[in-house]
Design a protein around this motif. Structure first.
Motif, PDB file in Angstrom:
ATOM      1  N   TRP A   1       0.833  -1.216   0.000  1.00 39.54           N
ATOM      2  CA  TRP A   1       0.000   0.000   0.000  1.00 39.54           C
ATOM      3  C   TRP A   1       0.857   1.251   0.000  1.00 39.54           C
ATOM      4  CZ3 TRP A   1      -0.739   3.153   4.599  1.00 39.54           C
ATOM      5  CH2 TRP A   1      -1.652   4.193   4.402  1.00 39.54           C
ATOM      6  N   VAL A   2       1.876   1.301   0.846  1.00 40.23           N
ATOM      7  CA  VAL A   2       2.758   2.464   0.908  1.00 40.23           C
ATOM      8  C   VAL A   2       3.537   2.607  -0.391  1.00 40.23           C
ATOM      9  CG1 VAL A   2       4.773   3.437   2.072  1.00 40.23           C
ATOM     10  CG2 VAL A   2       2.939   2.406   3.420  1.00 40.23           C
ATOM     11  N   ASN A   3       4.031   1.495  -0.933  1.00 41.62           N
ATOM     12  CA  ASN A   3       4.838   1.553  -2.150  1.00 41.62           C
ATOM     13  C   ASN A   3       4.008   1.946  -3.366  1.00 41.62           C
ATOM     14  OD1 ASN A   3       7.297   1.292  -3.510  1.00 41.62           O
ATOM     15  ND2 ASN A   3       6.813  -0.798  -4.134  1.00 41.62           N
ATOM     16  N   PHE A   4       2.731   1.590  -3.374  1.00 46.30           N
ATOM     17  CA  PHE A   4       1.886   1.880  -4.532  1.00 46.30           C
ATOM     18  C   PHE A   4       1.361   3.313  -4.513  1.00 46.30           C
ATOM     19  CE2 PHE A   4      -2.217   1.958  -6.735  1.00 46.30           C
ATOM     20  CZ  PHE A   4      -1.862   1.438  -7.959  1.00 46.30           C
ATOM     21  N   PHE A   5       0.877   3.779  -3.362  1.00 44.33           N
ATOM     22  CA  PHE A   5       0.229   5.089  -3.292  1.00 44.33           C
ATOM     23  C   PHE A   5       1.198   6.222  -2.968  1.00 44.33           C
ATOM     24  CE2 PHE A   5      -3.420   2.280  -2.620  1.00 44.33           C
ATOM     25  CZ  PHE A   5      -4.348   2.843  -3.477  1.00 44.33           C
ATOM     26  N   PHE A   6       2.271   5.959  -2.238  1.00 48.47           N
ATOM     27  CA  PHE A   6       3.145   7.027  -1.764  1.00 48.47           C
ATOM     28  C   PHE A   6       4.579   6.849  -2.220  1.00 48.47           C
ATOM     29  CE2 PHE A   6      -0.027   6.205   1.687  1.00 48.47           C
ATOM     30  CZ  PHE A   6      -0.862   7.275   1.388  1.00 48.47           C
ATOM     31  N   SER A   7       4.784   6.169  -3.319  1.00 47.97           N
ATOM     32  CA  SER A   7       6.149   5.937  -3.805  1.00 47.97           C
ATOM     33  C   SER A   7       6.797   7.247  -4.252  1.00 47.97           C
ATOM     34  CB  SER A   7       6.121   4.941  -4.964  1.00 47.97           C
ATOM     35  OG  SER A   7       7.418   4.733  -5.462  1.00 47.97           O
ATOM     36  N   GLY A   8       8.040   7.475  -3.814  1.00 50.59           N
ATOM     37  CA  GLY A   8       8.783   8.656  -4.232  1.00 50.59           C
ATOM     38  C   GLY A   8       8.567   9.886  -3.377  1.00 50.59           C
TER      39      GLY A   8
END
Length: 263
Positions: A139-146
């Motif tokens: 979830w963190v990697n998909f929505f808040f990546s970068g």
């Protein structure tokens, strides 16, 4: 050209060093990650309690363990007992005919760690530990990546770049900035104190304790047999025979007077 290139690099470095984080990142990225991970931990603790089944308890093994503990306490604190009291308690354990440690003991013979119910509890614990972690990390990697979500208020060496800037491969970025994925890992290990405050010390959210228990359990699965109770009783009986009993309070007054005289 070289001077112009150096100047542009210096300006770029200053711009990177003085990045200003948007307050909306705090409101919509940093705080939601903390709140969601905390709520998921509470749900995980309750689900673990619902899935956990009570292990089967062998009454004979519990009795044998209590006998060993009582004998150990007698050896450890024998100096607080009078000579008569110590001899009575020692006879309770070591009497040739009626001593508890000389009685024939019955043991189940099976290692409790090989109990299917205990192994099932370990598997359920692994499921409730790894599935939420994988889902939250995705979830963190998909929505808040970068995203850069925070900045450490003190200087750090370049060795911290891999820990604080996961997901952002930018060498010119100051090491003190923290990415969203690294923030997830920091919160993952940093919420244990908050969990212990709200859920208690032995909550199912303490991943380190769960892994230690499982490693200890795997270390004890080397043999299919439980510890030999007869040998344990014989060893404890021998240790009780070797105790040189002295009643500590007998000369307490003399020791107190001698201490005051030295002062």
């Amino acid at each position: 050209r070289r001077v112009h290139g150096d100047t542009s690099n210096q300006l770029q470095q200053k711009m990177v060093d003085f990045l200003v984080l948007d307050p909306r990142i705090r409101d919509w990225v940093l705080l939601p990650i903390v709140v969601v991970m905390f709520l998921v931990g509470i749900v995980r603790d309750n689900v673990s309690k619902l899935l956990k089944s009570e292990p089967k308890v062998d009454a004979q093994n519990v009795k044998n363990n209590q006998i060993m503990k009582r004998a150990l306490l007698l050896r450890t604190h024998a100096h607080f007992l009078s000579d008569k009291s110590f001899r009575i308690r020692k006879a309770f354990f070591n009497h040739k005919e009626h001593g508890v440690l000389n009685q024939t003991v019955a043991s189940s013979g099976a290692n409790p760690l090989m109990d299917p119910s205990n192994m099932m509890n370990m598997m359920k614990g692994n499921m409730t530990m790894f599935i939420p972690q994988m889902a939250l990390m995705g979830w963190v990697n998909f929505f808040f990546s970068g995203y850069l979500v925070a900045k450490v208020p003190f200087p750090l060496t370049l060795g911290f770049r891999g820990m604080l800037q996961r997901g952002v491969e930018l060498n010119s970025l100051d090491v003190t900035y923290v990415t969203s994925l690294s923030w997830y890992f920091l919160i993952l290990f940093g919420l244990r104190g908050l969990y212990s405050l709200f859920l208690g010390e032995n909550s199912a959210t303490d991943d380190t304790q769960i892994m230690q228990q499982q490693m200890a359990g795997m270390g004890g699965m080397g043999g299919p047999q439980a510890p030999d109770t007869k040998k344990m009783f014989a060893s404890e009986k021998e240790n009780l025979e070797l105790v040189q009993h002295t009643f500590a309070p007998a000369d307490a007054e003399a020791r107190v007077i001698a201490r005051f005289r030295r002062q």
